[in-house]
Design a protein around this motif. Structure first.
Motif, PDB file in Angstrom:
ATOM      1  N   UNK A  44     -13.080  -3.701  44.553  1.00 39.74           N
ATOM      2  CA  UNK A  44     -13.892  -3.545  43.349  1.00 39.74           C
ATOM      3  C   UNK A  44     -14.273  -4.914  42.780  1.00 39.74           C
ATOM      4  N   UNK A  45     -13.299  -5.820  42.688  1.00 38.53           N
ATOM      5  CA  UNK A  45     -13.572  -7.136  42.124  1.00 38.53           C
ATOM      6  C   UNK A  45     -14.462  -7.974  43.031  1.00 38.53           C
ATOM      7  N   UNK A  46     -14.454  -7.660  44.325  1.00 41.16           N
ATOM      8  CA  UNK A  46     -15.295  -8.383  45.268  1.00 41.16           C
ATOM      9  C   UNK A  46     -16.729  -7.893  45.275  1.00 41.16           C
ATOM     10  N   UNK A  47     -17.014  -6.835  44.575  1.00 40.22           N
ATOM     11  CA  UNK A  47     -18.364  -6.312  44.454  1.00 40.22           C
ATOM     12  C   UNK A  47     -19.270  -7.361  43.813  1.00 40.22           C
ATOM     13  N   UNK A  48     -20.524  -7.341  44.152  1.00 38.88           N
ATOM     14  CA  UNK A  48     -21.474  -8.348  43.670  1.00 38.88           C
ATOM     15  C   UNK A  48     -21.584  -8.401  42.146  1.00 38.88           C
ATOM     16  N   UNK A  49     -21.478  -7.261  41.477  1.00 36.97           N
ATOM     17  CA  UNK A  49     -21.782  -7.202  40.049  1.00 36.97           C
ATOM     18  C   UNK A  49     -20.565  -7.116  39.138  1.00 36.97           C
ATOM     19  N   UNK A  50     -19.446  -6.694  39.640  1.00 34.92           N
ATOM     20  CA  UNK A  50     -18.288  -6.392  38.794  1.00 34.92           C
ATOM     21  C   UNK A  50     -17.851  -7.581  37.950  1.00 34.92           C
ATOM     22  N   UNK A  51     -17.663  -8.739  38.569  1.00 32.03           N
ATOM     23  CA  UNK A  51     -17.187  -9.899  37.803  1.00 32.03           C
ATOM     24  C   UNK A  51     -18.206 -10.356  36.772  1.00 32.03           C
ATOM     25  N   UNK A  52     -19.486 -10.216  37.073  1.00 32.14           N
ATOM     26  CA  UNK A  52     -20.514 -10.570  36.081  1.00 32.14           C
ATOM     27  C   UNK A  52     -20.427  -9.665  34.858  1.00 32.14           C
ATOM     28  N   UNK A  53     -20.260  -8.371  35.094  1.00 30.09           N
ATOM     29  CA  UNK A  53     -20.153  -7.418  33.980  1.00 30.09           C
ATOM     30  C   UNK A  53     -18.870  -7.674  33.190  1.00 30.09           C
ATOM     31  N   UNK A  54     -17.759  -7.881  33.883  1.00 33.59           N
ATOM     32  CA  UNK A  54     -16.486  -8.152  33.191  1.00 33.59           C
ATOM     33  C   UNK A  54     -16.610  -9.431  32.362  1.00 33.59           C
ATOM     34  N   UNK A  55     -17.253 -10.444  32.907  1.00 29.66           N
ATOM     35  CA  UNK A  55     -17.443 -11.703  32.181  1.00 29.66           C
ATOM     36  C   UNK A  55     -18.262 -11.496  30.906  1.00 29.66           C
ATOM     37  N   UNK A  56     -19.310 -10.707  31.006  1.00 21.55           N
ATOM     38  CA  UNK A  56     -20.124 -10.409  29.816  1.00 21.55           C
ATOM     39  C   UNK A  56     -19.304  -9.664  28.767  1.00 21.55           C
ATOM     40  N   UNK A  57     -18.539  -8.679  29.215  1.00 15.75           N
ATOM     41  CA  UNK A  57     -17.755  -7.883  28.279  1.00 15.75           C
ATOM     42  C   UNK A  57     -16.562  -8.651  27.732  1.00 15.75           C
ATOM     43  N   UNK A  58     -16.154  -9.718  28.416  1.00 15.09           N
ATOM     44  CA  UNK A  58     -15.066 -10.559  27.905  1.00 15.09           C
ATOM     45  C   UNK A  58     -15.519 -11.300  26.650  1.00 15.09           C
TER      46      UNK A  58
END
Length: 132
Positions: A44-58
Motif C-alpha cells: 500500500x505504501x509503495x503505491x504511487x499516490x499513497x504517500x502523497x495523500x498521507x503527506x497532504x493529510x499530515x
C-alpha cells in the motif's frame, strides 16, 4: 541449486542474525506472504499516490476536491481508491458534513499520525544514504 549441493544455506546466517538484532520478524512462509499484514502495508505504501495523500493529510484535513487539486496528476478514480484503501486500513478518517451538497473531509486518524514516525525515520535514512 543442484541436488548434490545441499549444504549451502538458503539465507546467509549473518543477515538473519542482523535482522533478529534489528527486531525484524522471521521470514513469512511463501504460502502466507500475500495475507501478511506487513506485506499488505508495504504494498500500500509503495503505491504511487499513497504517500502523497498521507503527506497532504499530515499537514491538515482536506476536502476531496482540494486533495485532487493538490496531488498533481492523480485521477478522480485513483484518489477515490487511495482514500478508500487508507480508510479501510484505519489510516484516514472520513467525515461527512450535513450540508447541501454533503461536504466530506479526510484527515489522518490516530493510526495515521503514528505512521508518520516510521515514515519520517525512513525518509531520514534515505536522505543520509544519498548524501554519503
Amino acid at each position: 541449486m543442484s541436488d548434490g549441493n545441499t549444504d549451502v544455506p538458503q539465507r546467509p546466517t549473518h543477515i538473519v542474525g542482523m535482522a533478529r538484532e534489528a527486531g525484524l520478524p522471521e521470514q513469512v512462509p511463501a504460502e502466507e506472504y500475500e495475507a501478511c499484514p506487513v506485506t499488505r502495508t508495504l504494498q500500500m505504501l509503495g503505491d504511487k499516490w499513497t504517500l502523497l495523500v498521507v503527506t497532504m493529510l499530515a499537514q491538515r484535513p482536506h476536502r476531496y476536491n482540494e486533495l485532487r487539486r493538490r496531488v498533481d496528476g492523480i485521477s478522480q478514480r485513483m484518489l477515490t481508491r487511495t482514500l478508500r484503501t487508507l480508510e479501510e486500513e484505519g489510516i484516514v478518517t472520513r467525515t461527512v458534513f450535513p450540508t447541501v451538497p454533503p461536504g466530506v473531509e479526510y484527515a489522518l486518524s490516530e493510526r495515521g499520525q503514528e505512521l508518520l514516525v516510521p515514515l519520517g525515520g525512513l525518509a531520514d535514512w534515505v536522505v543520509r544514504g544519498t548524501a554519503a
